[in-house]
Design a protein around this motif. Structure first.
Motif, short mmCIF file in Angstrom:
data_model
loop_
_atom_site.label_atom_id
_atom_site.label_comp_id
_atom_site.label_asym_id
_atom_site.label_seq_id
_atom_site.Cartn_x
_atom_site.Cartn_y
_atom_site.Cartn_z
N ASP A 50 38.35 21.78 -7.60
CA ASP A 50 39.58 20.79 -6.61
C ASP A 50 40.45 19.96 -7.75
OD1 ASP A 50 38.76 21.78 -4.39
OD2 ASP A 50 37.19 20.25 -3.99
N LEU A 51 41.51 19.40 -7.36
CA LEU A 51 42.19 18.43 -8.24
C LEU A 51 41.95 17.22 -8.04
CD1 LEU A 51 45.68 19.90 -6.87
CD2 LEU A 51 44.67 20.22 -9.24
N PRO A 52 42.02 16.37 -9.25
CA PRO A 52 41.64 15.06 -9.24
C PRO A 52 42.40 14.20 -8.41
CG PRO A 52 42.68 15.65 -11.28
CD PRO A 52 42.41 16.82 -10.48
N ASP A 70 60.51 21.57 -10.76
CA ASP A 70 61.26 22.24 -11.81
C ASP A 70 60.52 23.27 -12.48
OD1 ASP A 70 60.11 20.46 -13.33
OD2 ASP A 70 61.97 19.77 -14.20
N GLY A 71 59.02 23.00 -12.44
CA GLY A 71 57.93 23.83 -12.86
C GLY A 71 57.58 23.38 -14.24
N LYS A 72 58.07 22.23 -14.58
CA LYS A 72 57.67 21.75 -15.69
C LYS A 72 56.34 20.92 -15.52
CE LYS A 72 62.08 20.90 -17.68
NZ LYS A 72 63.29 19.96 -17.72
N ASP A 73 55.94 20.44 -14.41
CA ASP A 73 54.66 19.70 -14.03
C ASP A 73 54.02 20.49 -13.36
OD1 ASP A 73 52.62 17.87 -13.66
OD2 ASP A 73 54.23 16.53 -12.33
N ASP A 74 52.57 20.86 -13.52
CA ASP A 74 51.76 21.80 -12.71
C ASP A 74 51.13 21.27 -11.65
OD1 ASP A 74 52.29 23.75 -14.69
OD2 ASP A 74 50.51 23.38 -15.86
N THR A 75 51.50 19.90 -11.44
CA THR A 75 50.82 19.28 -10.20
C THR A 75 51.57 19.53 -9.12
OG1 THR A 75 51.80 17.33 -10.70
CG2 THR A 75 49.57 17.59 -11.62
N LEU A 76 51.26 19.54 -7.69
CA LEU A 76 51.80 19.62 -6.51
C LEU A 76 52.65 18.42 -6.05
CD1 LEU A 76 49.76 22.00 -4.36
CD2 LEU A 76 51.81 22.41 -5.51
#
Length: 143
Positions: free
Chosen positions: A106-108, A137-143
């Motif tokens: 899971d995500l923190p 823009d795909g630069k950040d891996d979080t939702l």
């Protein structure tokens, strides 16, 4: 145009609408001339019948998804804790994979944060509705 000639006996104008070649030309033009939302909006405006569709483009597949519905249910669900976004033509379908562990865990999420609760959005199937999901823009891996 010549590529469709062998298929001419099978391409009929059953509903009194445009021919298949004209439809294909319109869709290709819309793809190159407009963004994903506008293309789906144009399709929804000109389409007949009931449907639920999901559209993505190789140009924006890493960050966008467009859902549309008219006359058929279409739901999208967000599960922040696992980082999962699910969509389907039935409300219960968006929960189908939740009994399996999330690859990578899971995500923190901060304890007590109200953003950790799942959320389901049901598109308006009576009047027709479009939802554009854009997660950056795909630069950040979080939702």
């Amino acid at each position: 145009n010549g590529a469709l000639i062998p298929f001419a006996p099978f391409l009929t104008d059953i509903e009194g609408g445009a021919t298949v070649p004209k439809f294909v030309r319109c869709v290709v033009d819309a793809f190159f001339d407009n963004d994903l939302f506008w293309t789906v909006k144009t399709f929804l405006h000109n389409a007949r019948g009931s449907f639920g569709i999901c559209v993505t483009s190789s140009l924006s597949a890493h960050r966008q998804l467009c859902l549309a519905s008219r006359g058929q249910t279409n739901s999208v669900a967000f599960f922040p804790k696992s980082g999962v976004v699910a969509y389907g033509s039935e409300q219960s379908a968006v929960k189908a994979g939740l009994s399996f562990p999330t690859p990578g865990g899971d995500l923190p999420i901060e304890p007590g944060d109200n953003n950790d609760r799942p959320l389901r959005l049901d598109l308006d199937d009576l009047n027709g509705e479009i939802a554009l999901l854009d997660w950056g823009d795909g630069k950040d891996d979080t939702l």
